[in-house]
Design an enzyme around this catalytic site. Structure first.
Site, PDB file in Angstrom:
ATOM      1  N   HIS A  18      44.077  68.391  12.552  1.00  0.00           N
ATOM      2  CA  HIS A  18      44.171  69.382  13.384  1.00  0.00           C
ATOM      3  C   HIS A  18      45.406  70.244  13.321  1.00  0.00           C
ATOM      4  O   HIS A  18      45.598  71.758  12.936  1.00  0.00           O
ATOM      5  CB  HIS A  18      44.324  69.187  14.714  1.00  0.00           C
ATOM      6  CG  HIS A  18      43.162  68.689  15.424  1.00  0.00           C
ATOM      7  ND1 HIS A  18      42.912  67.484  16.160  1.00  0.00           N
ATOM      8  CD2 HIS A  18      41.944  68.949  15.572  1.00  0.00           C
ATOM      9  CE1 HIS A  18      41.930  66.966  16.817  1.00  0.00           C
ATOM     10  NE2 HIS A  18      41.108  68.079  16.233  1.00  0.00           N
ATOM     11  N   LYS A  42      32.108  64.861  25.889  1.00  0.00           N
ATOM     12  CA  LYS A  42      33.076  63.795  25.347  1.00  0.00           C
ATOM     13  C   LYS A  42      33.854  63.226  26.332  1.00  0.00           C
ATOM     14  O   LYS A  42      34.476  64.309  27.072  1.00  0.00           O
ATOM     15  CB  LYS A  42      34.083  64.362  24.300  1.00  0.00           C
ATOM     16  CG  LYS A  42      33.443  64.516  22.843  1.00  0.00           C
ATOM     17  CD  LYS A  42      34.370  64.984  21.819  1.00  0.00           C
ATOM     18  CE  LYS A  42      33.840  65.528  20.609  1.00  0.00           C
ATOM     19  NZ  LYS A  42      34.879  66.240  19.738  1.00  0.00           N
ATOM     20  N   ARG A  92      35.389  69.815   8.134  1.00  0.00           N
ATOM     21  CA  ARG A  92      35.460  68.686   7.295  1.00  0.00           C
ATOM     22  C   ARG A  92      34.384  68.402   6.409  1.00  0.00           C
ATOM     23  O   ARG A  92      34.278  68.049   5.240  1.00  0.00           O
ATOM     24  CB  ARG A  92      35.611  67.380   7.998  1.00  0.00           C
ATOM     25  CG  ARG A  92      37.169  67.343   8.668  1.00  0.00           C
ATOM     26  CD  ARG A  92      37.233  66.339   9.725  1.00  0.00           C
ATOM     27  NE  ARG A  92      36.134  66.348  10.686  1.00  0.00           N
ATOM     28  CZ  ARG A  92      35.950  65.780  11.851  1.00  0.00           C
ATOM     29  NH1 ARG A  92      36.870  65.152  12.171  1.00  0.00           N
ATOM     30  NH2 ARG A  92      35.024  66.107  12.514  1.00  0.00           N
ATOM     31  N   SER A 129      39.374  62.804  16.028  1.00  0.00           N
ATOM     32  CA  SER A 129      40.200  62.071  17.239  1.00  0.00           C
ATOM     33  C   SER A 129      39.260  60.848  17.566  1.00  0.00           C
ATOM     34  O   SER A 129      39.860  59.975  17.865  1.00  0.00           O
ATOM     35  CB  SER A 129      40.300  62.933  18.306  1.00  0.00           C
ATOM     36  OG  SER A 129      40.935  64.101  17.950  1.00  0.00           O
TER      37      SER A 129
END
Ligand code: PNS
Length: 164
Positions: A18, A42, A92, A129
């Protein structure tokens, strides 16, 4: 005219991937707001206030960056309220693109705001994360993958505090 970007995310917690994306956004925009939002899909480990604290500590060296928290509501409404020119997200992999594309198209559908995708640095391709939290919880070494201020707070949260 000054251009403002919003880097949105759940940042639970912020990773070095990040930080790399935010840093690169500062080279493209005059100002960057890192906006911490709830992701309904989440469950969070850190509270909104904790995530913001960790971001502030991790991004302190970057000029033109602010951290803000958004408690509910649509990202696009927030982006409009601060006068953002664009949203910035790191990608990514192809699976990130599959996840991000519908959101980018929906956000553009709702308000016309564009999303700028930055290719993630391959050094952080495996860093998310969620994986960081899982690896830390099982005692794996996540040094170098999260900013220095995050490490002790993460290990404490997952019940593996740093020994002094
Ligand atoms: O880091 P994440 O969890 O991938 O970020 C996703 C996030 C928080 C940016 C996304 O869930 C979001 O925008 N939430 C705010 C509510 C919203 O606007 N939802 C519609 C998205 S098209």
């Amino acid at each position: 005219m000054s251009h403002l970007a919003v880097c949105p995310g759940s940042y639970d917690p912020v990773t070095n991937g990040h930080v790399d994306v935010v840093r690169r956004a500062t080279t493209l925009f005059d100002e960057v707001i890192v906006a911490v939002l709830a992701n309904p899909g989440k469950a969070g480990l850190f509270s909104l206030a904790e995530r913001m604290d960790l971001l502030q500590a991790s991004l302190a060296e970057l000029p033109g960056v602010r951290v803000d928290g958004v408690e509910g509501g649509l990202l696009v409404d927030y982006a409009r309220s601060v006068g953002a020119s664009a949203l910035v997200k790191g990608l990514r992999s192809g699976s990130d693109f599959g996840y991000e594309l519908p959101m980018a198209l929906m956000n553009r559908h709702l308000t016309g705001i564009e999303t700028v995708f930055l290719p993630g640095d391959p050094a952080f391709e495996h860093v998310s994360s969620s994986l960081i939290k899982e690896v830390a919880a099982y005692g794996g070494d996540v040094r170098g993958l999260v900013p220095a201020p995050v490490l002790p707070r993460l290990l404490e949260k997952v019940g593996r505090p740093l020994s002094s």
